[in-house]
Design an enzyme around this catalytic site. Sequence first.
Site, short mmCIF file in Angstrom:
data_model
loop_
_atom_site.label_atom_id
_atom_site.label_comp_id
_atom_site.label_asym_id
_atom_site.label_seq_id
_atom_site.Cartn_x
_atom_site.Cartn_y
_atom_site.Cartn_z
N SER A 1 0.87 -1.19 0.00
CA SER A 1 0.00 0.00 0.00
C SER A 1 0.90 1.23 0.00
O SER A 1 1.52 1.53 1.03
CB SER A 1 -0.87 0.03 1.26
OG SER A 1 -1.62 -1.14 1.38
N LYS B 1 0.70 5.76 8.15
CA LYS B 1 1.36 5.92 6.84
C LYS B 1 0.33 6.01 5.72
O LYS B 1 0.41 6.87 4.84
CB LYS B 1 2.31 4.73 6.65
CG LYS B 1 2.93 4.53 5.31
CD LYS B 1 2.19 3.60 4.37
CE LYS B 1 1.94 2.21 4.84
NZ LYS B 1 1.33 1.31 3.86
N LYS C 1 -7.25 1.69 -2.58
CA LYS C 1 -6.82 1.30 -1.22
C LYS C 1 -6.91 2.50 -0.27
O LYS C 1 -7.32 2.35 0.89
CB LYS C 1 -5.38 0.76 -1.28
CG LYS C 1 -4.76 0.44 0.06
CD LYS C 1 -5.43 -0.70 0.79
CE LYS C 1 -4.79 -0.93 2.15
NZ LYS C 1 -5.45 -1.98 2.93
P1 NAD Z 1 5.51 -5.92 7.59
O1 NAD Z 1 6.28 -4.77 8.11
O2 NAD Z 1 5.07 -7.03 8.51
O3 NAD Z 1 6.33 -6.65 6.39
C1 NAD Z 1 7.15 -5.98 5.46
C2 NAD Z 1 8.31 -6.91 5.10
O4 NAD Z 1 9.12 -6.29 4.10
C3 NAD Z 1 9.25 -7.18 6.29
O5 NAD Z 1 9.45 -8.58 6.43
C4 NAD Z 1 10.55 -6.45 5.91
O6 NAD Z 1 11.69 -7.07 6.45
C5 NAD Z 1 10.50 -6.54 4.40
N1 NAD Z 1 11.29 -5.52 3.70
C6 NAD Z 1 11.31 -4.17 3.89
N2 NAD Z 1 12.12 -3.58 2.99
C7 NAD Z 1 12.62 -4.56 2.20
C8 NAD Z 1 13.50 -4.58 1.06
N3 NAD Z 1 14.04 -3.46 0.57
N4 NAD Z 1 13.78 -5.78 0.50
C9 NAD Z 1 13.25 -6.94 0.98
N5 NAD Z 1 12.40 -6.98 2.04
C10 NAD Z 1 12.09 -5.81 2.63
O7 NAD Z 1 4.26 -5.30 6.82
P2 NAD Z 1 2.88 -6.02 6.43
O8 NAD Z 1 1.90 -5.87 7.56
O9 NAD Z 1 3.15 -7.37 5.83
O10 NAD Z 1 2.38 -5.00 5.30
C11 NAD Z 1 2.92 -4.97 3.99
C12 NAD Z 1 2.09 -4.00 3.16
O11 NAD Z 1 0.73 -4.44 3.11
C13 NAD Z 1 2.06 -2.56 3.74
O12 NAD Z 1 2.07 -1.64 2.70
C14 NAD Z 1 0.74 -2.54 4.49
O13 NAD Z 1 0.22 -1.23 4.60
C15 NAD Z 1 -0.13 -3.43 3.60
N6 NAD Z 1 -1.25 -4.09 4.29
C16 NAD Z 1 -1.10 -4.66 5.51
C17 NAD Z 1 -2.19 -5.26 6.13
C18 NAD Z 1 -2.08 -5.89 7.50
O14 NAD Z 1 -3.13 -6.18 8.10
N7 NAD Z 1 -0.89 -6.12 8.03
C19 NAD Z 1 -3.43 -5.29 5.50
C20 NAD Z 1 -3.55 -4.74 4.24
C21 NAD Z 1 -2.45 -4.14 3.63
#
Ligand code: NAD
Length: 298
Positions: A97, A240, A172
């Site tokens: 997102s 964010k 979104k």
């Molecule tokens: P998170 O922080 O749990 O996971 C992000 C992952 O990306 C981490 O494992 C991190 O180590 C990895 N990462 C960061 N930079 C990197 C890079 N340069 N190269 C490789 N890996 C890298 O976040 P999440 O909750 O899984 O959310 C991910 C996305 O989905 C976000 O944009 C969030 O807004 C969206 N989202 C989350 C949810 C939720 O309920 N958690 C729901 C809908 C959408």
Amino acid sequence: MADRIGFIGLGIMGKPMAKNLLKAGYSVTVHDVVGERVEELVLDGAKAGQSSRGVAQVSDKIITMLPDSADSERAILGPNGVLEGAKPGSIIIDMSSIAPSMSQKIAAECSKKGVELLDAPVSGGEPGAINATLAIMVGGKQEVFDQCSDLLKVMGRNVVLTGDVGAGNITKLANQIIVAANIEALSEAMVLAQKAGVDPERVFNAIRGGLAGSAVMEAKAPMMLNRNFRAGFRIRLHQKDLRNVLQTAQELNVPLPVTALVQQMLGSLMNDGEGEADHSAILHFLEKMAHVEVRKGG
Ligand code: NAD
């Protein structure tokens, strides 16, 4: 099915999404900056990529699931990133997102190398990712979407193309406005009931089937009543998203007063050390102002 899939970003969402692709029989090469997350997926049958570039070199379609705009930009366009390894004709599906303008910027850079991009953020949270019931909102070309819809349907139930690149993230942002305002309103209602001496659990049971009932209420009221604020969806990620909403709204001259207010509440909660808590902890902001704690039994 013959497509080789790359998956970058194995956090709360990415890990179960990648696992669902493996279960469906796809060949998946994964990467995360946190090594243990890669190792867990390898135990489930994934191959380990050494970098985003390395993943792209051995994949036809590369999915990214990263926190914010700067992370997608770095992982796709940066040194050792996806675009350095991607072959012309390959497709990047950025499911993070992020700001719609960043999706458009990344897509423009990719097209110079003959690489297509879809922005395809999701809704449905961790349970939706685990159960493959995510809503997936997609921006990009129809013909690119058609090549990816079977793959996306392995991770989600409702997969909709809403427009050109950037439209997925606009959709979104619309979703996040509604969710944030709903949780805030639910928190106000719970605090009022508690302070009036009426059991908030009974209030929930009385109103959940009426017009005020919602998917947000069903997911978040039980968390508030059980004082369970384990994320789920983190306060810092919702802050964010609302920052991206307000930035986009400013570019379009659209006033969004309630969104701005809730975004400030989320910022305040982050200052209180609640950035990693679930966004249902918006309740704490209202509780503090009313000097009351919502509890089952009133
Ligand atoms: P998170 O922080 O749990 O996971 C992000 C992952 O990306 C981490 O494992 C991190 O180590 C990895 N990462 C960061 N930079 C990197 C890079 N340069 N190269 C490789 N890996 C890298 O976040 P999440 O909750 O899984 O959310 C991910 C996305 O989905 C976000 O944009 C969030 O807004 C969206 N989202 C989350 C949810 C939720 O309920 N958690 C729901 C809908 C959408």
